[in-house]
Scaffold this motif. Structure first.
Motif, PDB file in Angstrom:
ATOM      1  N   VAL A  24      52.636  40.183  69.270  1.00  0.00           N
ATOM      2  CA  VAL A  24      53.856  40.176  68.468  1.00  0.00           C
ATOM      3  C   VAL A  24      54.566  38.867  68.762  1.00  0.00           C
ATOM      4  O   VAL A  24      54.757  38.514  69.926  1.00  0.00           O
ATOM      5  N   VAL A  25      54.916  38.153  67.706  1.00  0.00           N
ATOM      6  CA  VAL A  25      55.715  36.943  67.860  1.00  0.00           C
ATOM      7  C   VAL A  25      57.093  37.237  67.297  1.00  0.00           C
ATOM      8  O   VAL A  25      57.217  37.618  66.135  1.00  0.00           O
ATOM      9  N   ASP A  32      59.769  39.799  63.221  1.00  0.00           N
ATOM     10  CA  ASP A  32      58.568  39.960  64.052  1.00  0.00           C
ATOM     11  C   ASP A  32      57.320  39.666  63.235  1.00  0.00           C
ATOM     12  O   ASP A  32      57.234  40.055  62.072  1.00  0.00           O
ATOM     13  N   TYR A  33      56.347  39.012  63.864  1.00  0.00           N
ATOM     14  CA  TYR A  33      55.038  38.835  63.256  1.00  0.00           C
ATOM     15  C   TYR A  33      54.002  39.468  64.161  1.00  0.00           C
ATOM     16  O   TYR A  33      53.921  39.130  65.342  1.00  0.00           O
ATOM     17  N   ARG A  34      53.234  40.410  63.597  1.00  0.00           N
ATOM     18  CA  ARG A  34      52.167  41.064  64.351  1.00  0.00           C
ATOM     19  C   ARG A  34      50.834  40.601  63.795  1.00  0.00           C
ATOM     20  O   ARG A  34      50.642  40.627  62.578  1.00  0.00           O
ATOM     21  N   GLY A  35      49.937  40.207  64.680  1.00  0.00           N
ATOM     22  CA  GLY A  35      48.620  39.769  64.224  1.00  0.00           C
ATOM     23  C   GLY A  35      47.796  39.282  65.391  1.00  0.00           C
ATOM     24  O   GLY A  35      48.156  39.479  66.552  1.00  0.00           O
ATOM     25  N   GLU A  49      46.140  35.298  62.623  1.00  0.00           N
ATOM     26  CA  GLU A  49      45.312  35.921  61.589  1.00  0.00           C
ATOM     27  C   GLU A  49      45.775  37.352  61.371  1.00  0.00           C
ATOM     28  O   GLU A  49      46.333  37.975  62.283  1.00  0.00           O
ATOM     29  N   GLN A  50      45.495  37.870  60.186  1.00  0.00           N
ATOM     30  CA  GLN A  50      45.851  39.255  59.826  1.00  0.00           C
ATOM     31  C   GLN A  50      47.305  39.545  60.197  1.00  0.00           C
ATOM     32  O   GLN A  50      47.599  40.504  60.892  1.00  0.00           O
ATOM     33  N   THR A  51      48.166  38.684  59.724  1.00  0.00           N
ATOM     34  CA  THR A  51      49.559  38.731  60.153  1.00  0.00           C
ATOM     35  C   THR A  51      50.391  39.663  59.280  1.00  0.00           C
ATOM     36  O   THR A  51      50.280  39.633  58.046  1.00  0.00           O
ATOM     37  N   GLU A  52      51.197  40.467  59.930  1.00  0.00           N
ATOM     38  CA  GLU A  52      52.150  41.330  59.227  1.00  0.00           C
ATOM     39  C   GLU A  52      53.558  40.920  59.626  1.00  0.00           C
ATOM     40  O   GLU A  52      53.837  40.722  60.799  1.00  0.00           O
ATOM     41  N   GLU A  53      54.425  40.817  58.605  1.00  0.00           N
ATOM     42  CA  GLU A  53      55.808  40.396  58.840  1.00  0.00           C
ATOM     43  C   GLU A  53      56.722  41.617  58.816  1.00  0.00           C
ATOM     44  O   GLU A  53      56.737  42.353  57.828  1.00  0.00           O
ATOM     45  N   TYR A  54      57.465  41.805  59.876  1.00  0.00           N
ATOM     46  CA  TYR A  54      58.389  42.939  59.969  1.00  0.00           C
ATOM     47  C   TYR A  54      59.818  42.434  60.040  1.00  0.00           C
ATOM     48  O   TYR A  54      60.176  41.658  60.918  1.00  0.00           O
ATOM     49  N   VAL A  55      60.651  42.893  59.079  1.00  0.00           N
ATOM     50  CA  VAL A  55      62.074  42.568  59.080  1.00  0.00           C
ATOM     51  C   VAL A  55      62.823  43.876  59.303  1.00  0.00           C
ATOM     52  O   VAL A  55      62.625  44.835  58.551  1.00  0.00           O
ATOM     53  N   LEU A  59      57.780  46.674  57.355  1.00  0.00           N
ATOM     54  CA  LEU A  59      56.737  45.741  56.919  1.00  0.00           C
ATOM     55  C   LEU A  59      57.155  45.094  55.608  1.00  0.00           C
ATOM     56  O   LEU A  59      57.393  45.777  54.618  1.00  0.00           O
ATOM     57  N   LYS A  60      57.245  43.757  55.591  1.00  0.00           N
ATOM     58  CA  LYS A  60      57.725  43.056  54.398  1.00  0.00           C
ATOM     59  C   LYS A  60      56.630  42.241  53.729  1.00  0.00           C
ATOM     60  O   LYS A  60      56.687  41.953  52.546  1.00  0.00           O
ATOM     61  N   ASN A  61      55.629  41.786  54.492  1.00  0.00           N
ATOM     62  CA  ASN A  61      54.632  40.876  53.958  1.00  0.00           C
ATOM     63  C   ASN A  61      53.383  40.893  54.818  1.00  0.00           C
ATOM     64  O   ASN A  61      53.455  41.237  55.998  1.00  0.00           O
TER      65      ASN A  61
END
Lengths: 81, 96, 92
Positions: A24-25, A32-35, A49-55, A59-61
């Motif tokens: 998690v970044v 947050d970015y999970r990937g 890679e395989q990044t998910e954006e959490y606001v 999950l937003k993107n």
């Protein structure tokens, strides 16, 4: 070889040990970015890679690959699976 | 150094290098997003994009119901230089 | 140095500089330095109604760090040259 993976001693050792692992970044903005951490450099620029954006936890993107500019990074944390 | 390294990602900026002349997505500070063809960049993430679509997202509060109204504003720009310090994230176009 | 070199080729051309405070200024690029500070001549603020105090400004110096975008004149973007310069720059 072994001592670096489990009990990383310096921040640099930690960063080296988490390449290819799920992370998690968190950015200064709170997003947050999970990937999978592909690589990073001395500015803490990050390729994921395989990044998910959490606001706000939602999950937003999704991005196949993502480059994050290092100045925005608050922390990088490892996660289970 | 030259040939075998051209298609590998060893450092994060390689991801941008591989996107040269491709359409990319750029997320910027201030709730702005760009989609455009990457023509040039440097180590600061300064960029020149072509056929750029900018999306600005704003949140307004409804006077009566206090509900959040999310509005997006779009515009097209033929060629745009983007200063790198505003960049948060870059990604090759969504392919899902 | 890539963008410094590129902006030098735009001297004399008309560009629109959009600042981080949303002010957008169109003008003739007079000069640029290594920080991408720029000087514009014959400036005109895009949304003059909102920034009436800028009406009398004819030329200005803009610190590079306050720039968000520069809209470039389509005729002066040579894509091939930019690609080559970018690849050379990426190699270090």
């Amino acid at each position: 070889m072994e001592e670096v993976s489990a009990s990383a001693r310096t921040p640099a050792d930690f960063l080296k040990s988490i390449k290819g692992k799920p992370v998690v970044v968190k950015l200064n903005s709170g997003v947050d970015y999970r990937g999978i951490l592909a690589c990073l450099d001395g500015y803490m620029n990050i390729a994921m890679e395989q990044t998910e954006e959490y606001v706000n936890g939602q999950l937003k993107n999704k991005y196949g690959d993502a480059f994050i500019r290092g100045n925005n990074v608050l922390y990088i944390s490892t996660v289970k699976n | 150094m030259a040939d075998e390294d051209a298609a590998t990602v060893k450092e994060p900026l390689d991801l941008i290098r591989l996107s040269l002349d491709e359409r990319i997505y750029v997320k910027l500070r201030g709730d702005r997003e760009l989609r455009g063809r990457l023509h040039a960049y440097d180590q600061h993430l300064n960029m020149i994009l072509g056929e750029v679509e900018e999306t600005i997202t704003t949140v307004e509060i409804d006077d009566e119901t206090y509900e959040e109204i999310i509005k997006t504003q779009k515009r097209m720009v033929p060629y745009l230089f983007v200063r790198g310090d505003g960049v948060i994230l870059c990604a090759p176009p969504l392919r899902q | 140095m890539l963008f410094y070199s590129y902006f030098k080729t735009l001297v004399g051309k008309e560009v629109t500089v959009e600042l981080k405070n949303d002010l957008a200024i169109t003008g003739t690029l007079h000069s640029v330095d290594q920080y991408l500070n720029v000087k514009l001549n014959n400036v005109k603020v895009v949304n003059e109604a909102k920034y009436p105090h800028m009406m009398s400004v004819r030329n200005c110096f803009i610190r590079g760090s306050v720039v968000r975008y520069v809209q470039l004149p389509p005729g002066s973007v040579d894509i091939e040259i930019l690609h080559d310069a970018t690849r050379r720059e990426a190699r270090g």
